[in-house]
Design a protein around this motif. Structure first.
Motif, PDB file in Angstrom:
ATOM      1  N   GLU A   9       0.824  -1.226   0.000  1.00  0.00           N
ATOM      2  CA  GLU A   9       0.000   0.000   0.000  1.00  0.00           C
ATOM      3  C   GLU A   9       0.852   1.267   0.000  1.00  0.00           C
ATOM      4  O   GLU A   9       0.502   2.265  -0.610  1.00  0.00           O
ATOM      5  CB  GLU A   9      -0.941   0.026   1.214  1.00  0.00           C
ATOM      6  CG  GLU A   9      -2.340  -0.437   0.861  1.00  0.00           C
ATOM      7  CD  GLU A   9      -2.504  -1.928   1.057  1.00  0.00           C
ATOM      8  OE1 GLU A   9      -2.303  -2.364   2.194  1.00  0.00           O
ATOM      9  OE2 GLU A   9      -2.814  -2.648   0.083  1.00  0.00           O
ATOM     10  N   THR A  12       1.552   2.230  -3.584  1.00  0.00           N
ATOM     11  CA  THR A  12       0.485   2.640  -4.494  1.00  0.00           C
ATOM     12  C   THR A  12      -0.356   3.806  -3.968  1.00  0.00           C
ATOM     13  O   THR A  12      -1.020   4.488  -4.730  1.00  0.00           O
ATOM     14  CB  THR A  12      -0.435   1.439  -4.837  1.00  0.00           C
ATOM     15  OG1 THR A  12      -0.757   0.772  -3.626  1.00  0.00           O
ATOM     16  CG2 THR A  12       0.230   0.467  -5.785  1.00  0.00           C
ATOM     17  N   ASP A  13      -0.315   4.063  -2.671  1.00  0.00           N
ATOM     18  CA  ASP A  13      -1.147   5.138  -2.110  1.00  0.00           C
ATOM     19  C   ASP A  13      -0.648   6.529  -2.462  1.00  0.00           C
ATOM     20  O   ASP A  13      -1.422   7.455  -2.681  1.00  0.00           O
ATOM     21  CB  ASP A  13      -1.231   5.014  -0.581  1.00  0.00           C
ATOM     22  CG  ASP A  13      -2.202   3.913  -0.192  1.00  0.00           C
ATOM     23  OD1 ASP A  13      -2.792   3.330  -1.116  1.00  0.00           O
ATOM     24  OD2 ASP A  13      -2.344   3.639   1.011  1.00  0.00           O
ATOM     25  N   ARG A 138       1.273   0.097 -11.453  1.00  0.00           N
ATOM     26  CA  ARG A 138      -0.098  -0.353 -11.182  1.00  0.00           C
ATOM     27  C   ARG A 138      -0.713  -1.212 -12.281  1.00  0.00           C
ATOM     28  O   ARG A 138      -1.681  -1.921 -12.053  1.00  0.00           O
ATOM     29  CB  ARG A 138      -1.000   0.875 -10.969  1.00  0.00           C
ATOM     30  CG  ARG A 138      -0.627   1.655  -9.733  1.00  0.00           C
ATOM     31  CD  ARG A 138      -1.258   3.035  -9.721  1.00  0.00           C
ATOM     32  NE  ARG A 138      -0.908   3.753  -8.508  1.00  0.00           N
ATOM     33  CZ  ARG A 138       0.226   4.416  -8.331  1.00  0.00           C
ATOM     34  NH1 ARG A 138       1.126   4.464  -9.299  1.00  0.00           N
ATOM     35  NH2 ARG A 138       0.496   5.030  -7.199  1.00  0.00           N
ATOM     36  N   HIS A 139      -0.162  -1.117 -13.491  1.00  0.00           N
ATOM     37  CA  HIS A 139      -0.800  -1.805 -14.625  1.00  0.00           C
ATOM     38  C   HIS A 139       0.203  -2.566 -15.475  1.00  0.00           C
ATOM     39  O   HIS A 139       1.382  -2.213 -15.531  1.00  0.00           O
ATOM     40  CB  HIS A 139      -1.511  -0.785 -15.531  1.00  0.00           C
ATOM     41  CG  HIS A 139      -2.497   0.060 -14.812  1.00  0.00           C
ATOM     42  ND1 HIS A 139      -3.694  -0.431 -14.347  1.00  0.00           N
ATOM     43  CD2 HIS A 139      -2.450   1.355 -14.424  1.00  0.00           C
ATOM     44  CE1 HIS A 139      -4.350   0.536 -13.727  1.00  0.00           C
ATOM     45  NE2 HIS A 139      -3.611   1.631 -13.762  1.00  0.00           N
ATOM     46  N   ASN A 169      -4.842  -4.740 -14.450  1.00  0.00           N
ATOM     47  CA  ASN A 169      -4.324  -4.391 -13.124  1.00  0.00           C
ATOM     48  C   ASN A 169      -3.109  -5.262 -12.848  1.00  0.00           C
ATOM     49  O   ASN A 169      -3.093  -6.440 -13.211  1.00  0.00           O
ATOM     50  CB  ASN A 169      -5.379  -4.631 -12.050  1.00  0.00           C
ATOM     51  CG  ASN A 169      -6.306  -3.437 -11.960  1.00  0.00           C
ATOM     52  OD1 ASN A 169      -5.943  -2.328 -12.347  1.00  0.00           O
ATOM     53  ND2 ASN A 169      -7.511  -3.694 -11.476  1.00  0.00           N
ATOM     54  N   ARG A 170      -2.105  -4.678 -12.221  1.00  0.00           N
ATOM     55  CA  ARG A 170      -0.902  -5.450 -11.958  1.00  0.00           C
ATOM     56  C   ARG A 170      -0.977  -6.049 -10.559  1.00  0.00           C
ATOM     57  O   ARG A 170      -1.291  -5.346  -9.599  1.00  0.00           O
ATOM     58  CB  ARG A 170       0.309  -4.518 -12.069  1.00  0.00           C
ATOM     59  CG  ARG A 170       1.593  -5.257 -12.177  1.00  0.00           C
ATOM     60  CD  ARG A 170       2.715  -4.339 -12.575  1.00  0.00           C
ATOM     61  NE  ARG A 170       3.953  -5.021 -12.262  1.00  0.00           N
ATOM     62  CZ  ARG A 170       5.086  -4.423 -12.036  1.00  0.00           C
ATOM     63  NH1 ARG A 170       5.170  -3.122 -12.124  1.00  0.00           N
ATOM     64  NH2 ARG A 170       6.167  -5.113 -11.749  1.00  0.00           N
TER      65      ARG A 170
END
Ligand code: HEM
Length: 200
Positions: A9, A12-13, A138-139, A169-170
């Motif tokens: 997290e 990605t946050d 993210r992808h 989505n990764r």
């Protein structure tokens, strides 16, 4: 990976900070290699104001134009070697792979060189790296099967049919589990070393 640890997290946050983007040396090498082979500005023209002679002896009269091919300059065997047509980001890295090495601006001319060199070069790298990192973290992108990837030469180099990709989505869980395992392994190795040193 060192900057935010193995907590998924945390990656990605929040967007990457300047120092983190600065450390993406392989990405910068890959982007430079892309610009060498596919420069956004594939040719550049200059208008001759006064009669002049180029370093190789060519006379250029006032009123004429000189155009050089940035596209070709990035693919010259005499400049880039036998593997000039290969996509090899490593040519931009130090031997141990930890540092980005910029080639001379008169060799890598994607941003022009000399007094009229692109003023936005550093900003362009910052933008390219930030966007590529944000998307690819993210992808996963995959070119749509059957899509014809073709370049089109013009003032700027672009893709004749666009670039159609499927965006997935990764799943980062596997990567972070590996990092966690490596860390546990490292700690276990250190503890057993300490025990040996203490004679236990
Ligand atoms: C990958 C991205 C970019 C590439 C490949 C690129 C490439 C170039 C090239 C080849 C020139 C020389 C044009 C000429 O000789 O007439 C140039 C000039 C220039 N670029 Fe860029 N550029 C990029 C991004 C940017 C960005 C993001 C900015 C601004 C924020 C910018 C600002 C400028 C300016 C102001 C000039 C004119 C410099 C002068 O004539 O003195 N460029 N760029």
């Amino acid at each position: 990976m060192e900057t935010r640890g193995a907590d998924m997290e945390k990656w990605t946050d929040e967007p990457l900070g300047f120092e983190e983007v600065d450390r993406l040396v392989y990405l910068k090498a890959a982007l430079s290699e892309t610009l060498r082979l596919y420069p956004s500005v594939p040719e550049d023209s200059k208008h001759v104001v006064n009669d002049d002679v180029l370093p190789d002896g060519t006379f250029v009269p006032a009123g004429s134009s000189v155009t050089y091919s940035i596209y070709s300059a990035g693919r010259l065997k005499s400049t880039w070697g036998e593997d000039c047509l290969e996509f090899r980001p490593e040519r931009w890295l130090s031997l141990d792979g930890t540092k980005f090495i910029m080639h001379d601006s008169f060799k890598f001319v994607a941003f022009n060189a000399g007094p009229r060199i692109c003023l936005g070069k550093d900003l362009a790298y910052l933008q390219m790296k930030s966007i590529a990192a944000a998307v690819l973290l993210r992808h996963r992108l995959a070119v749509v099967p059957g899509h014809q990837v073709e370049q089109k030469m013009s003032l700027t180099l672009f893709m004749k049919n666009g670039l159609k990709v499927n965006v997935y989505n990764r799943d980062l869980r596997g990567i972070f589990a590996n990092i966690e395992n490596e860390k546990v392994g490292e700690i276990q190795g250190k503890v057993s070393n300490d025990l040996k040193c203490n004679g236990s």
